[in-house]
Design a protein around this motif. Structure first.
Motif, PDB file in Angstrom:
ATOM      1  N   SER A 133       0.751  -1.370   0.032  1.00  0.00           N
ATOM      2  CA  SER A 133      -0.202  -0.094  -0.085  1.00  0.00           C
ATOM      3  C   SER A 133       0.789   1.253  -0.004  1.00  0.00           C
ATOM      4  O   SER A 133       0.543   2.428  -0.250  1.00  0.00           O
ATOM      5  CB  SER A 133      -0.890  -0.161   1.123  1.00  0.00           C
ATOM      6  N   GLY A 134       1.980   1.068   0.298  1.00  0.00           N
ATOM      7  CA  GLY A 134       3.032   2.364   0.388  1.00  0.00           C
ATOM      8  C   GLY A 134       4.464   1.810   0.638  1.00  0.00           C
ATOM      9  O   GLY A 134       4.788   0.507   0.845  1.00  0.00           O
ATOM     10  N   LEU A 135       5.379   2.654   0.911  1.00  0.00           N
ATOM     11  CA  LEU A 135       6.794   2.706   0.901  1.00  0.00           C
ATOM     12  C   LEU A 135       7.038   3.290   2.119  1.00  0.00           C
ATOM     13  O   LEU A 135       6.408   4.214   2.848  1.00  0.00           O
ATOM     14  CB  LEU A 135       7.909   3.226  -0.084  1.00  0.00           C
ATOM     15  N   VAL A 136       8.119   2.916   2.986  1.00  0.00           N
ATOM     16  CA  VAL A 136       8.792   3.240   4.167  1.00  0.00           C
ATOM     17  C   VAL A 136      10.223   3.711   3.886  1.00  0.00           C
ATOM     18  O   VAL A 136      10.863   2.907   3.545  1.00  0.00           O
ATOM     19  CB  VAL A 136       8.542   2.293   5.372  1.00  0.00           C
TER      20      VAL A 136
ATOM     21  N   VAL B   5       4.660   7.319  -0.111  1.00  0.00           N
ATOM     22  CA  VAL B   5       5.443   7.058   0.933  1.00  0.00           C
ATOM     23  C   VAL B   5       4.440   7.102   2.455  1.00  0.00           C
ATOM     24  O   VAL B   5       4.090   8.158   2.598  1.00  0.00           O
ATOM     25  CB  VAL B   5       6.697   7.958   1.043  1.00  0.00           C
ATOM     26  N   SER B   6       4.429   6.080   3.043  1.00  0.00           N
ATOM     27  CA  SER B   6       3.744   6.185   3.910  1.00  0.00           C
ATOM     28  C   SER B   6       4.215   6.501   5.288  1.00  0.00           C
ATOM     29  O   SER B   6       3.516   7.063   6.307  1.00  0.00           O
ATOM     30  CB  SER B   6       3.229   4.605   4.434  1.00  0.00           C
ATOM     31  N   ALA B   7       5.428   6.275   5.504  1.00  0.00           N
ATOM     32  CA  ALA B   7       6.400   6.850   6.804  1.00  0.00           C
ATOM     33  C   ALA B   7       7.585   7.296   6.219  1.00  0.00           C
ATOM     34  O   ALA B   7       8.394   6.638   5.164  1.00  0.00           O
ATOM     35  CB  ALA B   7       6.635   5.827   7.653  1.00  0.00           C
ATOM     36  N   PHE B   8       8.269   8.257   6.949  1.00  0.00           N
ATOM     37  CA  PHE B   8       9.711   8.775   6.614  1.00  0.00           C
ATOM     38  C   PHE B   8      10.160   9.563   7.515  1.00  0.00           C
ATOM     39  O   PHE B   8       9.354   9.631   8.616  1.00  0.00           O
ATOM     40  CB  PHE B   8       9.127  10.017   5.004  1.00  0.00           C
TER      41      PHE B   8
ATOM     42  N   ALA C 178      10.962  18.388  16.169  1.00  0.00           N
ATOM     43  CA  ALA C 178       9.809  17.867  16.916  1.00  0.00           C
ATOM     44  C   ALA C 178       8.290  18.569  16.310  1.00  0.00           C
ATOM     45  O   ALA C 178       7.303  18.098  16.356  1.00  0.00           O
ATOM     46  CB  ALA C 178       9.985  18.219  18.363  1.00  0.00           C
ATOM     47  N   GLY C 179       8.480  19.868  16.239  1.00  0.00           N
ATOM     48  CA  GLY C 179       7.413  20.834  15.543  1.00  0.00           C
ATOM     49  C   GLY C 179       7.011  19.953  14.194  1.00  0.00           C
ATOM     50  O   GLY C 179       5.869  19.913  13.895  1.00  0.00           O
ATOM     51  N   PHE C 180       7.805  19.994  13.381  1.00  0.00           N
ATOM     52  CA  PHE C 180       7.727  19.363  11.842  1.00  0.00           C
ATOM     53  C   PHE C 180       7.210  17.980  12.209  1.00  0.00           C
ATOM     54  O   PHE C 180       6.040  17.581  11.242  1.00  0.00           O
ATOM     55  CB  PHE C 180       8.969  19.368  11.431  1.00  0.00           C
ATOM     56  N   ALA C 181       7.351  16.942  12.967  1.00  0.00           N
ATOM     57  CA  ALA C 181       6.763  15.822  12.954  1.00  0.00           C
ATOM     58  C   ALA C 181       5.202  15.807  13.552  1.00  0.00           C
ATOM     59  O   ALA C 181       4.422  15.194  12.953  1.00  0.00           O
ATOM     60  CB  ALA C 181       7.520  14.838  13.881  1.00  0.00           C
ATOM     61  N   ALA C 182       5.249  16.984  14.491  1.00  0.00           N
ATOM     62  CA  ALA C 182       3.738  17.157  15.049  1.00  0.00           C
ATOM     63  C   ALA C 182       2.985  17.603  13.972  1.00  0.00           C
ATOM     64  O   ALA C 182       1.763  17.331  14.075  1.00  0.00           O
ATOM     65  CB  ALA C 182       3.985  18.007  16.122  1.00  0.00           C
ATOM     66  N   ARG C 183       3.204  18.261  13.006  1.00  0.00           N
ATOM     67  CA  ARG C 183       2.537  19.005  12.035  1.00  0.00           C
ATOM     68  C   ARG C 183       2.409  18.246  10.905  1.00  0.00           C
ATOM     69  O   ARG C 183       1.577  18.478   9.893  1.00  0.00           O
ATOM     70  CB  ARG C 183       2.636  20.434  11.719  1.00  0.00           C
ATOM     71  N   THR C 184       3.040  17.056  10.728  1.00  0.00           N
ATOM     72  CA  THR C 184       3.316  16.294   9.427  1.00  0.00           C
ATOM     73  C   THR C 184       2.954  14.702   9.502  1.00  0.00           C
ATOM     74  O   THR C 184       3.846  13.949  10.061  1.00  0.00           O
ATOM     75  CB  THR C 184       4.731  16.452   8.904  1.00  0.00           C
ATOM     76  N   PRO C 185       1.811  14.476   9.567  1.00  0.00           N
ATOM     77  CA  PRO C 185       1.373  12.961   9.360  1.00  0.00           C
ATOM     78  C   PRO C 185       2.366  12.185   8.742  1.00  0.00           C
ATOM     79  O   PRO C 185       2.799  12.398   7.701  1.00  0.00           O
ATOM     80  CB  PRO C 185       0.127  12.823   9.177  1.00  0.00           C
TER      81      PRO C 185
ATOM     82  N   SER D 296       2.568   1.643  13.103  1.00  0.00           N
ATOM     83  CA  SER D 296       0.995   1.202  13.660  1.00  0.00           C
ATOM     84  C   SER D 296       0.343   0.487  12.330  1.00  0.00           C
ATOM     85  O   SER D 296       0.856   0.470  11.195  1.00  0.00           O
ATOM     86  CB  SER D 296       0.231   2.463  13.745  1.00  0.00           C
ATOM     87  N   GLN D 297      -0.881  -0.104  12.758  1.00  0.00           N
ATOM     88  CA  GLN D 297      -1.529  -0.685  11.585  1.00  0.00           C
ATOM     89  C   GLN D 297      -2.092  -0.313  10.443  1.00  0.00           C
ATOM     90  O   GLN D 297      -2.367  -0.701   9.445  1.00  0.00           O
ATOM     91  CB  GLN D 297      -2.724  -1.720  12.516  1.00  0.00           C
ATOM     92  N   GLU D 298      -2.147   1.183  10.615  1.00  0.00           N
ATOM     93  CA  GLU D 298      -2.541   1.729   9.334  1.00  0.00           C
ATOM     94  C   GLU D 298      -1.671   1.984   8.351  1.00  0.00           C
ATOM     95  O   GLU D 298      -2.053   1.844   7.197  1.00  0.00           O
ATOM     96  CB  GLU D 298      -2.674   3.407   9.826  1.00  0.00           C
ATOM     97  N   ILE D 299      -0.515   1.492   8.554  1.00  0.00           N
ATOM     98  CA  ILE D 299       0.713   1.312   7.490  1.00  0.00           C
ATOM     99  C   ILE D 299       0.717  -0.235   7.318  1.00  0.00           C
ATOM    100  O   ILE D 299       1.123  -0.790   7.971  1.00  0.00           O
ATOM    101  CB  ILE D 299       1.995   1.833   7.680  1.00  0.00           C
ATOM    102  N   HIS D 300       0.018  -0.582   6.255  1.00  0.00           N
ATOM    103  CA  HIS D 300      -0.223  -1.984   6.064  1.00  0.00           C
ATOM    104  C   HIS D 300      -0.200  -2.288   4.562  1.00  0.00           C
ATOM    105  O   HIS D 300      -0.157  -1.371   3.456  1.00  0.00           O
ATOM    106  CB  HIS D 300      -1.401  -2.546   6.649  1.00  0.00           C
ATOM    107  N   ARG D 301       0.015  -3.605   4.107  1.00  0.00           N
ATOM    108  CA  ARG D 301       0.015  -4.085   2.945  1.00  0.00           C
ATOM    109  C   ARG D 301      -1.418  -4.143   2.519  1.00  0.00           C
ATOM    110  O   ARG D 301      -2.503  -3.966   3.223  1.00  0.00           O
ATOM    111  CB  ARG D 301       0.737  -5.548   2.861  1.00  0.00           C
ATOM    112  N   GLU D 302      -1.550  -4.114   1.045  1.00  0.00           N
ATOM    113  CA  GLU D 302      -2.839  -4.048   0.666  1.00  0.00           C
ATOM    114  C   GLU D 302      -3.066  -5.655   0.644  1.00  0.00           C
ATOM    115  O   GLU D 302      -2.214  -6.498   0.837  1.00  0.00           O
ATOM    116  CB  GLU D 302      -2.874  -3.874  -1.032  1.00  0.00           C
TER     117      GLU D 302
END
Length: 316
Positions: free
Chosen positions: A27-30, A80-83, A103-110, A304-310
């Protein structure tokens, strides 16, 4: 290139990257090695690349030179699901405020893994502990740019904290693109001899000392390597990966789970998709690509489980 042409080209590449991942059933890349940093710092980094500075010594066009919001948007378009937001200081007194920015960037960037950094200086243990308390999930250490020994006594307590918390550390310690006073496998090997449970991610596969860093990954369970720029045409001209090490790379990627996708986005002199094609042409097969581009990082970072395979293709 006009704005409309650039948008069309980006859209086309996004389709290509997503299609590549979906063919693998992902579903995406890490991507564990991407750079987001304060704009004034990034401007200086880009100016260095533009000048073909002594650490690069060759033309290095920045493919994704865009505003921060657009760069985040591009990663989302690529699927890209996570970076990460790899920040790094080149002198004392920078790390703590870079950590505050990250820290601020991560907080505002899902999707961004909260990233932090460090430097051998009085007080380093304090701001590293604070970053961990605030949720940092990965650190970046740049031995080459910082010009320091990772075994510096000022970092003893820092490494203890990172080992105790099993926090991954992406460390640029190889001697590419140019050697530094403390680059190469020896300083890292000495560190690991004292702190064998550290989770180090060797940036750029340890380029050009590929074999020696593969040795460390085989010796220490916590040592991983990221693919950043490795195997691309650009890197192969500079420091080709030795054919005799390919079998070990194959085993470490799929069976041991120690190889992770990294790209150096946005500071790369070629399209993002070229890194993926470079990995594919190694010929290790789809299971290896799935592990490297997704599964290994999901496991390492307990994503987390929201990053998963199709649903399709998940029987692998």
């Amino acid at each position: 290139m006009s704005a409309s042409e650039a948008a069309s080209e980006a859209a086309s590449e996004a389709v290509e990257v997503r299609t590549w991942a979906r063919r693998l059933g992902l579903s995406g890349l890490v991507d564990v090695h991407t750079h987001f940093m304060p704009q004034n710092v990034l401007d200086k980094v880009w100016a260095y690349f533009d000048s073909a500075g002594p650490l690069t010594g060759r033309p290095w066009p920045i493919t994704y030179r865009a505003e921060e919001e657009r760069r985040v948007e591009l990663l989302r378009e690529f699927g890209v699901s996570a970076f990460t937001s790899m920040v790094y200081p080149h002198k004392p007194g920078m790390a703590a405020w870079l950590n505050d920015w990250a820290a601020g960037f991560a907080a505002r960037t899902p999707g961004c893994l909260h990233t932090a950094t460090l430097f051998p200086e009085p007080g380093a243990a304090g701001y590293v502990r604070r970053a961990l308390d605030e949720g940092a999930r990965v650190f970046k250490v740049h031995v080459q740019v910082g010009g320091f020994d990772p075994g510096d006594p000022l970092l003893d307590e820092v490494w203890g904290l990172l080992e105790e918390t099993a926090t991954p550390v992406v460390i640029h310690c190889g001697s590419g693109p140019a050697p530094g006073a403390y680059t190469g496998p020896a300083p890292v090997a000495a560190l690991l001899a004292r702190r064998p449970r550290l989770r180090l991610i060797i940036a750029h596969m340890g380029m050009p000392e590929y074999g020696e860093f593969l040795d460390l990954a085989e010796r220490y369970e916590g040592v991983h390597l990221d693919t950043t720029m490795a195997f691309t045409d650009f890197a192969e001209e500079l420091a080709p990966f030795p054919a005799g090490e390919l079998k070990r790379l194959e085993v470490l990627g799929e069976q041991a789970g120690r190889i992770l996708l990294g790209t150096d986005f946005p500071n790369i002199p070629y399209p993002y998709v070229h890194q993926l094609h470079a990995l594919e042409r190694l010929g290790f097969g789809d299971d290896w690509l799935r592990a490297v581009c997704h599964d290994n990082a999901v496991r390492l970072f307990s994503l987390s489980q929201e990053i998963h395979r199709e649903a399709k293709g998940t029987s692998h």
